[in-house]
Scaffold this motif. Structure first.
Motif, PDB file in Angstrom:
ATOM      1  N   SER A  37       0.836  -1.201   0.000  1.00 46.41           N
ATOM      2  CA  SER A  37       0.000   0.000   0.000  1.00 46.41           C
ATOM      3  C   SER A  37       0.867   1.246   0.000  1.00 46.41           C
ATOM      4  CB  SER A  37      -0.906   0.035   1.224  1.00 46.41           C
ATOM      5  OG  SER A  37      -1.791  -1.045   1.180  1.00 46.41           O
ATOM      6  N   GLY A  39       3.330   2.246   2.158  1.00 45.90           N
ATOM      7  CA  GLY A  39       3.741   2.864   3.424  1.00 45.90           C
ATOM      8  C   GLY A  39       5.225   3.209   3.436  1.00 45.90           C
ATOM      9  N   HIS A  40       6.047   2.255   3.050  1.00 44.40           N
ATOM     10  CA  HIS A  40       7.494   2.509   3.036  1.00 44.40           C
ATOM     11  C   HIS A  40       7.858   3.484   1.914  1.00 44.40           C
ATOM     12  CE1 HIS A  40       7.556  -1.282   5.426  1.00 44.40           C
ATOM     13  NE2 HIS A  40       8.529  -0.656   6.047  1.00 44.40           N
ATOM     14  N   ASP A  58       5.405  -4.150  -7.634  1.00 45.20           N
ATOM     15  CA  ASP A  58       4.474  -5.081  -6.995  1.00 45.20           C
ATOM     16  C   ASP A  58       3.842  -5.931  -8.090  1.00 45.20           C
ATOM     17  OD1 ASP A  58       3.219  -4.895  -3.844  1.00 45.20           O
ATOM     18  OD2 ASP A  58       2.293  -6.293  -5.260  1.00 45.20           O
ATOM     19  N   PHE A  82       9.281  -9.125  -8.614  1.00 46.58           N
ATOM     20  CA  PHE A  82      10.619  -8.544  -8.421  1.00 46.58           C
ATOM     21  C   PHE A  82      11.724  -9.412  -9.016  1.00 46.58           C
ATOM     22  CE2 PHE A  82       9.435  -9.749  -3.841  1.00 46.58           C
ATOM     23  CZ  PHE A  82      10.137 -10.954  -3.817  1.00 46.58           C
ATOM     24  N   ASP A 104      10.056  -6.075   1.519  1.00 48.24           N
ATOM     25  CA  ASP A 104       9.199  -6.341   2.684  1.00 48.24           C
ATOM     26  C   ASP A 104       8.285  -7.509   2.280  1.00 48.24           C
ATOM     27  OD1 ASP A 104       7.475  -6.184   4.845  1.00 48.24           O
ATOM     28  OD2 ASP A 104       6.536  -4.305   4.231  1.00 48.24           O
ATOM     29  N   GLN A 111      -4.382  -7.446   0.915  1.00 51.11           N
ATOM     30  CA  GLN A 111      -4.623  -8.809   0.432  1.00 51.11           C
ATOM     31  C   GLN A 111      -5.290  -9.665   1.513  1.00 51.11           C
ATOM     32  OE1 GLN A 111      -0.491  -9.301  -0.487  1.00 51.11           O
ATOM     33  NE2 GLN A 111      -0.801  -9.041  -2.669  1.00 51.11           N
ATOM     34  N   GLU A 219      11.263 -16.810  -6.004  1.00 47.96           N
ATOM     35  CA  GLU A 219      11.248 -15.358  -6.236  1.00 47.96           C
ATOM     36  C   GLU A 219      12.337 -14.678  -5.402  1.00 47.96           C
ATOM     37  OE1 GLU A 219       9.295 -12.813  -7.835  1.00 47.96           O
ATOM     38  OE2 GLU A 219       9.104 -14.521  -9.144  1.00 47.96           O
TER      39      GLU A 219
HETATM   40  C1  LIG Z   1       4.066  -6.962   3.170  1.00 49.57           C
HETATM   41  S1  LIG Z   1       3.492  -6.269   1.701  1.00 49.57           S
HETATM   42  C2  LIG Z   1       4.427  -4.801   1.530  1.00 49.57           C
HETATM   43  C3  LIG Z   1       3.873  -3.688   2.297  1.00 49.57           C
HETATM   44  C4  LIG Z   1       4.506  -2.339   2.019  1.00 49.57           C
HETATM   45  N1  LIG Z   1       5.870  -2.287   2.467  1.00 49.57           N
HETATM   46  C5  LIG Z   1       3.703  -1.210   2.621  1.00 49.57           C
HETATM   47  O1  LIG Z   1       4.247  -0.487   3.442  1.00 49.57           O
HETATM   48  O2  LIG Z   1       2.535  -1.067   2.270  1.00 49.57           O
HETATM   49  C6  LIG Z   1       4.185  -7.275   0.462  1.00 49.57           C
HETATM   50  C7  LIG Z   1       3.806  -6.885  -0.946  1.00 49.57           C
HETATM   51  O3  LIG Z   1       4.761  -7.498  -1.794  1.00 49.57           O
HETATM   52  C8  LIG Z   1       4.128  -7.973  -2.943  1.00 49.57           C
HETATM   53  N2  LIG Z   1       4.951  -9.079  -3.432  1.00 49.57           N
HETATM   54  C9  LIG Z   1       5.227 -10.241  -2.822  1.00 49.57           C
HETATM   55  N3  LIG Z   1       6.024 -11.000  -3.583  1.00 49.57           N
HETATM   56  C10 LIG Z   1       6.285 -10.281  -4.695  1.00 49.57           C
HETATM   57  C11 LIG Z   1       7.070 -10.527  -5.856  1.00 49.57           C
HETATM   58  N4  LIG Z   1       7.725 -11.665  -6.008  1.00 49.57           N
HETATM   59  N5  LIG Z   1       7.143  -9.556  -6.786  1.00 49.57           N
HETATM   60  C12 LIG Z   1       6.474  -8.374  -6.627  1.00 49.57           C
HETATM   61  N6  LIG Z   1       5.704  -8.107  -5.557  1.00 49.57           N
HETATM   62  C13 LIG Z   1       5.607  -9.050  -4.595  1.00 49.57           C
HETATM   63  C14 LIG Z   1       2.765  -8.395  -2.482  1.00 49.57           C
HETATM   64  O4  LIG Z   1       1.856  -8.372  -3.569  1.00 49.57           O
HETATM   65  C15 LIG Z   1       2.463  -7.341  -1.436  1.00 49.57           C
HETATM   66  O5  LIG Z   1       1.749  -6.285  -1.983  1.00 49.57           O
END
Ligand SMILES: C[S@@+](CC[C@H](N)C(=O)[O-])C[C@H]1O[C@@H](n2cnc3c(N)ncnc32)[C@H](O)[C@@H]1O
Length: 316
Positions: A37, A39-40, A58, A82, A104, A111, A219
């Motif tokens: 979302s 935040g970072h 993302d 990523f 992160d 989700q 990944e």
């Molecule tokens: C824990 S959340 C990150 C929250 C974010 N730091 C924030 O402050 O809102 C993890 C996010 O990483 C994405 N994600 C997980 N694995 C991924 C990948 N292999 N490639 C791209 N995005 C990925 C997920 O869809 C999710 O939106």
């Protein structure tokens, strides 16, 4: 008039610590590999100067929608996994040019809280679990096509589930009558297969299936290896992980890449070039390991298992 309460999408975990250890340079280039979302990302943008740049990625279209609302010339969102960052190396001139990367891991509140995404065993909805809802197969489909052995293996490997075989067997028995299409159904099968425990037994199995559906381990491994082509000299790599499986991968990767090459050729003395080569594998240096404070855990229970690892990238 009453003020309208702003809906919180996701409380960023270890935010203060991440920003501190990213050590943001005003005009630096940064990558938030998991926008969520944002935040970072938003905090990084606040710290950047006019000439700074933030790339974010993302794989979830919902996150991309949120990111597109950020109107800032210094910010670029990339809708992709990523592990595919290599594709953007030339286009954005990222090769060994990035001052800091944040990754992160896991899923966002966005989700988890949406019952139709199928990530939560506490809500009933379609058993989907894909981070990118436009690609791959849902958990429901995966369960339908997988045999006992495969399901049991995944539950054990990615969930460290002791009763993996029993759960897989009961899934198989149910499947003979009907498809398992909802989180509630899967939850009830798991619950019946496992002796009652303090922690909810569905947590491990849901995590395992999610990791499998999204290929999360591959990944992460692929991205870590490639990060050496992204990071610039004396830059930082920050990872936030939520379970021991991920943390072990990160720890081992940094450990392996922070050792000098000790394959010294038989013939001595070494030439200057050979001496340089013996040191050329030392890419990273472990710097800090941080956990959420009790205050953060009280405010955000989802942060309780988070581990932030900070590494310095020395050179390629
Ligand atoms: C824990 S959340 C990150 C929250 C974010 N730091 C924030 O402050 O809102 C993890 C996010 O990483 C994405 N994600 C997980 N694995 C991924 C990948 N292999 N490639 C791209 N995005 C990925 C997920 O869809 C999710 O939106």
């Amino acid at each position: 008039m009453k003020k309208k309460k702003k809906k919180i999408l996701h409380l960023p975990v270890l935010l203060k610590e991440s920003i501190k250890y990213l050590n943001i340079k005003k005009n630096g280039i940064y990558l938030d590999a998991t926008f969520g979302s944002g935040g970072h990302s938003r905090k990084i943008l606040q710290k950047l100067g006019k000439l700074g740049k933030l790339y974010a990625m993302d794989r979830d279209p919902e996150s991309i929608k949120i990111a597109k609302k950020i109107k800032d010339k210094r910010f670029k969102i990339i809708y992709d996994k990523f592990s595919n960052i290599k594709k953007y190396l030339k286009k954005y001139q990222l090769k060994n040019n990035i001052n800091g990367i944040l990754i992160d891991l896991g899923i966002s509140n966005l989700q988890l809280k949406n019952k139709n995404r199928g990530f939560s065993y506490q809500k009933n909805g379609f058993l989907d679990m894909r981070m990118d809802t436009t690609k791959g197969i849902s958990a429901a489909k995966w369960i339908k096509k997988s045999n006992i052995k495969t399901i049991s293996k995944i539950l054990k490997k990615y969930g460290e589930e002791k009763f993996s075989y029993k759960i897989a067997l009961n899934i198989h028995r149910y499947k003979k009558k009907k498809d398992i299409l909802t989180t509630k159904k899967l939850y009830s099968i798991i619950k019946k297969s496992v002796p009652s425990q303090k922690k909810n037994p569905a947590r491990r199995s849901f995590q395992a299936i999610r990791i499998c559906i999204n290929n999360e381990i591959k990944e992460l491994k692929k991205f870590l290896i490639f990060s050496k082509n992204l990071l610039s000299k004396n830059s930082r790599l920050l990872t936030i992980s939520f379970h021991s499986l991920e943390d072990r991968i990160i720890k081992n990767f940094i450990f392996k890449n922070s050792k000098k090459n000790i394959n010294i050729p038989n013939k001595l003395p070494l030439t200057a070039k050979q001496i340089l080569k013996t040191q050329s594998l030392k890419n990273f240096k472990f710097y800090k390991k941080k956990f959420p404070s009790s205050d953060e855990i009280t405010k955000n229970r989802q942060s309780r298992s988070a581990i932030l690892r900070v590494s310095k990238f020395l050179k390629k």
